[in-house]
Design a protein around this motif. Structure first.
Motif, PDB file in Angstrom:
ATOM      1  N   LYS A 233       0.838  -1.219   0.000  1.00  0.00           N
ATOM      2  CA  LYS A 233       0.000   0.000   0.000  1.00  0.00           C
ATOM      3  C   LYS A 233       0.864   1.257   0.000  1.00  0.00           C
ATOM      4  O   LYS A 233       0.568   2.233  -0.689  1.00  0.00           O
ATOM      5  N   GLU A 234       1.930   1.220   0.815  1.00  0.00           N
ATOM      6  CA  GLU A 234       2.813   2.394   0.919  1.00  0.00           C
ATOM      7  C   GLU A 234       3.535   2.668  -0.397  1.00  0.00           C
ATOM      8  O   GLU A 234       3.611   3.810  -0.853  1.00  0.00           O
ATOM      9  N   PHE A 235       4.065   1.597  -1.014  1.00  0.00           N
ATOM     10  CA  PHE A 235       4.775   1.755  -2.287  1.00  0.00           C
ATOM     11  C   PHE A 235       3.832   2.204  -3.395  1.00  0.00           C
ATOM     12  O   PHE A 235       4.229   2.920  -4.308  1.00  0.00           O
ATOM     13  N   LYS A 236       2.567   1.766  -3.299  1.00  0.00           N
ATOM     14  CA  LYS A 236       1.560   2.145  -4.289  1.00  0.00           C
ATOM     15  C   LYS A 236       1.350   3.661  -4.258  1.00  0.00           C
ATOM     16  O   LYS A 236       1.232   4.313  -5.298  1.00  0.00           O
TER      17      LYS A 236
ATOM     18  N   ILE B 169       4.555   5.380  -5.738  1.00  0.00           N
ATOM     19  CA  ILE B 169       4.656   5.285  -7.198  1.00  0.00           C
ATOM     20  C   ILE B 169       3.639   6.204  -7.871  1.00  0.00           C
ATOM     21  O   ILE B 169       3.897   6.783  -8.919  1.00  0.00           O
ATOM     22  N   GLY B 170       2.461   6.356  -7.241  1.00  0.00           N
ATOM     23  CA  GLY B 170       1.437   7.254  -7.801  1.00  0.00           C
ATOM     24  C   GLY B 170       0.495   6.530  -8.751  1.00  0.00           C
ATOM     25  O   GLY B 170       0.631   5.326  -9.006  1.00  0.00           O
ATOM     26  N   THR B 171      -0.440   7.280  -9.291  1.00  0.00           N
ATOM     27  CA  THR B 171      -1.484   6.699 -10.146  1.00  0.00           C
ATOM     28  C   THR B 171      -0.935   6.267 -11.506  1.00  0.00           C
ATOM     29  O   THR B 171      -1.515   5.415 -12.166  1.00  0.00           O
ATOM     30  N   SER B 172       0.182   6.870 -11.931  1.00  0.00           N
ATOM     31  CA  SER B 172       0.730   6.569 -13.265  1.00  0.00           C
ATOM     32  C   SER B 172       1.463   5.232 -13.321  1.00  0.00           C
ATOM     33  O   SER B 172       1.787   4.737 -14.392  1.00  0.00           O
ATOM     34  N   GLY B 173       1.723   4.633 -12.159  1.00  0.00           N
ATOM     35  CA  GLY B 173       2.446   3.353 -12.129  1.00  0.00           C
ATOM     36  C   GLY B 173       1.600   2.201 -12.646  1.00  0.00           C
ATOM     37  O   GLY B 173       0.374   2.210 -12.528  1.00  0.00           O
ATOM     38  N   LEU B 174       2.265   1.207 -13.212  1.00  0.00           N
ATOM     39  CA  LEU B 174       1.554   0.028 -13.715  1.00  0.00           C
ATOM     40  C   LEU B 174       1.084  -0.856 -12.560  1.00  0.00           C
ATOM     41  O   LEU B 174       1.747  -0.908 -11.526  1.00  0.00           O
ATOM     42  N   PRO B 175      -0.049  -1.562 -12.727  1.00  0.00           N
ATOM     43  CA  PRO B 175      -0.515  -2.456 -11.658  1.00  0.00           C
ATOM     44  C   PRO B 175       0.511  -3.560 -11.397  1.00  0.00           C
ATOM     45  O   PRO B 175       1.067  -4.137 -12.327  1.00  0.00           O
ATOM     46  N   GLY B 176       0.777  -3.806 -10.127  1.00  0.00           N
ATOM     47  CA  GLY B 176       1.742  -4.857  -9.775  1.00  0.00           C
ATOM     48  C   GLY B 176       3.183  -4.396  -9.763  1.00  0.00           C
ATOM     49  O   GLY B 176       4.080  -5.203  -9.517  1.00  0.00           O
ATOM     50  N   SER B 177       3.420  -3.105 -10.017  1.00  0.00           N
ATOM     51  CA  SER B 177       4.806  -2.619 -10.043  1.00  0.00           C
ATOM     52  C   SER B 177       5.420  -2.544  -8.640  1.00  0.00           C
ATOM     53  O   SER B 177       6.632  -2.405  -8.500  1.00  0.00           O
TER      54      SER B 177
ATOM     55  N   ILE C  83       7.973  -5.873  -7.190  1.00  0.00           N
ATOM     56  CA  ILE C  83       9.434  -5.962  -7.303  1.00  0.00           C
ATOM     57  C   ILE C  83      10.111  -5.328  -6.083  1.00  0.00           C
ATOM     58  O   ILE C  83      11.104  -5.848  -5.558  1.00  0.00           O
ATOM     59  N   PHE C  84       9.518  -4.232  -5.567  1.00  0.00           N
ATOM     60  CA  PHE C  84      10.124  -3.540  -4.419  1.00  0.00           C
ATOM     61  C   PHE C  84       9.843  -4.282  -3.116  1.00  0.00           C
ATOM     62  O   PHE C  84      10.684  -4.297  -2.219  1.00  0.00           O
ATOM     63  N   VAL C  85       8.671  -4.912  -3.021  1.00  0.00           N
ATOM     64  CA  VAL C  85       8.359  -5.732  -1.843  1.00  0.00           C
ATOM     65  C   VAL C  85       9.288  -6.948  -1.804  1.00  0.00           C
ATOM     66  O   VAL C  85       9.808  -7.315  -0.752  1.00  0.00           O
TER      67      VAL C  85
END
Length: 224
Positions: free
Chosen positions: A55-58, A61-69, A72-74
């Motif tokens: 949730k935090e990384f989402k 990244i913001g709204t422009s990020g691809l779903p599931g992006s 990789i960071f998790v």
């Protein structure tokens, strides 16, 4: 000094295969066990941590990020966290205290962000070189400063993680080596100091993996 730093020397090998680096995969041997049973408390806690990070990384990244992006960071956070914690066990080689390991994580990530950004959002990337509200006189200097700060990012990510891991382990080793020559009363103080340092190192292990993952996320959000 040579003996002191030899703790971090990946020298153990069988048939020219460096066994010390195998400690990187020790965590993998522990993780899958929990997935074969009904969710235990450990699994529920771990899932909650991962969901919070997701949730935090989402948000980062913001709204422009691809779903599931965020996955990789998790995953990156989990890998570094396991490595840092395994390094606190006796006779386990800390692979995250080596630039070989940390640069391998930081450099491809940063490079892929840069290549993706410059190919797909060239104008946006050029705009990033000059912060908003910069006076025209300072613009050439700002471009130089921003370019340098961008280029050293993978280096700072890698060095931050490696240096923090080395520093704590060296301090524990140095204090541990003084033990045999001390009297019983001072030895009890030393043991308490070692336990306190070990607790601090456990906190550092968590914080550094979190910092690495968050900064990687922020660098990717700048590209979009």
């Amino acid at each position: 000094m040579t003996n002191l730093f030899s703790v971090f020397d990946p020298s153990t090998s069988i048939l020219n295969l460096s066994l010390n680096w195998m400690s990187t995969f020790l965590g993998l041997m522990m993780i899958p066990l929990s997935f074969w049973f009904l969710p235990s408390r450990y699994t529920i806690i771990w899932n909650n941590i991962l969901m919070t990070l997701h949730k935090e990384f989402k948000i980062l990244i913001g709204t422009s990020g691809l779903p599931g992006s965020t996955f990789i960071f998790v995953s990156l956070f989990s890998l570094i966290l396991f490595n840092n914690f395994l390094g606190l066990f006796p006779y386990v080689f800390t692979s995250s205290s080596h630039l070989t390991m940390t640069l391998t994580l930081a450099l491809p990530l940063w490079l892929s962000f840069m290549i993706f950004g410059w190919i797909n959002h060239t104008q946006h990337m050029f705009a990033h070189l000059v912060p908003q509200g910069t006076p025209p006189v300072l613009m050439p200097f700002m471009v130089c400063i921003e370019t340098i700060s961008n280029i050293i990012r993978p280096g700072t990510l890698a060095v931050r993680l490696a240096a923090n891991m080395i520093a704590g382990h060296l301090l524990l080793t140095l204090l541990g080596n003084t033990g045999p020559s001390l009297s019983l009363s001072i030895l009890s103080l030393l043991i308490m100091a070692q336990i306190a340092l070990l607790t601090l190192e456990a906190a550092v292990a968590m914080i550094q993996s979190y910092v690495f993952a968050v900064l990687s996320t922020l660098y990717s959000s700048e590209v979009n």
